[in-house]
Write a protein that holds these residues in place. Sequence first.
Motif, mmCIF file in Angstrom:
data_model
loop_
_atom_site.group_PDB
_atom_site.id
_atom_site.type_symbol
_atom_site.label_atom_id
_atom_site.label_comp_id
_atom_site.label_asym_id
_atom_site.label_seq_id
_atom_site.Cartn_x
_atom_site.Cartn_y
_atom_site.Cartn_z
ATOM 1 N N ILE B 50 0.838 -1.196 0.000
ATOM 2 C CA ILE B 50 0.000 0.000 0.000
ATOM 3 C C ILE B 50 0.875 1.249 0.000
ATOM 4 N N ARG B 52 4.089 1.596 -0.978
ATOM 5 C CA ARG B 52 5.049 1.805 -2.065
ATOM 6 C C ARG B 52 4.604 1.301 -3.421
ATOM 7 N N GLY B 53 3.536 0.544 -3.477
ATOM 8 C CA GLY B 53 3.147 -0.063 -4.742
ATOM 9 C C GLY B 53 3.904 -1.355 -4.947
ATOM 10 N N ALA B 55 5.878 -2.724 -7.512
ATOM 11 C CA ALA B 55 7.249 -2.763 -8.030
ATOM 12 C C ALA B 55 8.265 -2.201 -7.048
ATOM 13 N N ALA B 56 7.887 -1.170 -6.326
ATOM 14 C CA ALA B 56 8.860 -0.499 -5.456
ATOM 15 C C ALA B 56 8.995 -1.151 -4.085
ATOM 16 N N ARG B 134 -7.607 1.230 -3.463
ATOM 17 C CA ARG B 134 -6.841 2.148 -4.299
ATOM 18 C C ARG B 134 -5.668 1.405 -4.946
ATOM 19 N N ILE B 136 -5.549 -1.679 -5.795
ATOM 20 C CA ILE B 136 -6.046 -2.506 -6.897
ATOM 21 C C ILE B 136 -6.283 -1.655 -8.136
ATOM 22 N N VAL B 137 -6.846 -0.484 -7.920
ATOM 23 C CA VAL B 137 -7.037 0.425 -9.048
ATOM 24 C C VAL B 137 -5.682 0.756 -9.665
ATOM 25 N N ALA B 138 -4.703 0.918 -8.793
ATOM 26 C CA ALA B 138 -3.379 1.303 -9.265
ATOM 27 C C ALA B 138 -2.698 0.181 -10.031
ATOM 28 N N GLY B 140 -4.080 -2.798 -10.999
ATOM 29 C CA GLY B 140 -4.958 -3.626 -11.805
ATOM 30 C C GLY B 140 -4.479 -3.872 -13.232
ATOM 31 N N ARG B 142 -1.696 -3.926 -14.523
ATOM 32 C CA ARG B 142 -0.504 -4.761 -14.623
ATOM 33 C C ARG B 142 -0.736 -6.165 -14.076
ATOM 34 N N ILE B 196 -11.109 6.955 -2.508
ATOM 35 C CA ILE B 196 -9.952 7.548 -3.170
ATOM 36 C C ILE B 196 -9.578 8.883 -2.541
ATOM 37 N N LEU B 200 -5.956 10.187 -1.071
ATOM 38 C CA LEU B 200 -5.147 11.187 -1.777
ATOM 39 C C LEU B 200 -5.254 12.611 -1.243
#
Lengths: 227, 227
Positions: B50, B52-53, B55-56, B134, B136-138, B140, B142, B196, B200
Amino acid sequence: MMKKSTKLANKSALSAEPASARGEVPASNRAARAQERRAAIVEAAMEEFIARGFAATRLDDIAKRAGVAKGTIYLHFKDKESMFEELVRIVIVPVVARLTALPPPTGSVRDLIEAFASNFLKEVIGTRRGDLVRLIVAEGPRFPAVADFYYREVVSRGIAAMRALIELGIARGEIREKDLARYPQILVAPAMIAVIWQSLFARHAPLDAQDMLRVHLDLIFGERRTT
Amino acid sequence: MMKKSTKLANKSALSAEPASARGEVPASNRAARAQERRAAIVEAAMEEFIARGFAATRLDDIAKRAGVAKGTIYLHFKDKESMFEELVRIVIVPVVARLTALPPPTGSVRDLIEAFASNFLKEVIGTRRGDLVRLIVAEGPRFPAVADFYYREVVSRGIAAMRALIELGIARGEIREKDLARYPQILVAPAMIAVIWQSLFARHAPLDAQDMLRVHLDLIFGERRTT
DNA sequence: TGACTGTGACTGACTGGTCAGTCATATATA
DNA sequence: TATATATGACTGACCAGTCAGTCACAGTCA
């Protein structure tokens, strides 16, 4: 004209100003090519970032897609991070400008909002721009600068504009629900959902965004022409 | 015993039956500890993803946060990617179950929806769960597997349930706008926006989600008790 | 006009660091 | 002891960012 300072952008890299004293305008096709390259990089970067997200995007891929060497990217942007931040600005600003510049103070509030929605539909929903919005939602928490910019330039303005329209609608008796002015988000919510839906679920269940927005406006204004 | 296949879980995931059908009671504290570790890893992974996402996020960080060595993670999950996918299932499933399991067929449709909204507010908006939405939206786009799962388990069910409620509301005369049944998204949109927004923009402009949802329901049902 | 020259935009091989995933070793349990 | 678990140092791939070198082109001079 604006010379290097414009193209190189970032703070450093200011290679003095050779022609400054002169005042000449060496707008040779050299500068033009540089602009083209920059534009190609921005375009390519947007595609890659949208497709893979910030962290997973490789600069090598952006360079390849833009038809440029990796080093060239660094002639235009300080680093990956500031490239991303600039990118958002570069793409968002014109859209806001275009969406903002269409307040023909004519007709009913519903017509105004419908014109706005129609434009939003064409300009954003289902387009690359829409994907960018999703990208901002995705990366926002990791890029406070981006989130701040987006809030300042897009969200707060949009909310304010919608609130003004809603208040007008209430004053004119077009809108019943007075509390709506306190939450313009409600007016905008379906449009945002449409943006996200198109990105994520369109292939599972296509969504007729235009029709949905119409229904939503019916909900707020009452069925067409029915005070 | 079931050995690895149970603990490694990859595809199977969901706890399964540690004691199997056989009578043994291997509820030794060994299995218990393994479950605890697994839970700790899931918890830590969620926090990191959550923040860092995908990949990071570093597996080293997840391990450290979970109080486990990195190798241990691989005793429970095949790799980073499938860990992420499993994670979403592990966290989402109970929430859906809880939100689904509260259809007390009592009272007006508005009351039903209000109960639902109230629960959603407590369970999701502004919580870690909301951040996961959020995420998952981010991610999704990928992770088609994640997007598919989410659509199948959450979105399509939610839409269907809302549609049923709306149709009931229309039949009972509580809801005027008949076309709403075609776009249950409109009913849900403000709730998603609230999720969201909290992620944010809460720090820029706090949002009273509960009040906003109330206003939205007034819009759909008419001011409280007015039919 | 044509040749000569200084400039800086552009290139891409290279470096240094990072990180997913492995596995030999160590520890706990039965 | 034998077996199941856990560990963390290690490896190989990967990639952001660098920089020495190239060359196209604008400007200058004959």
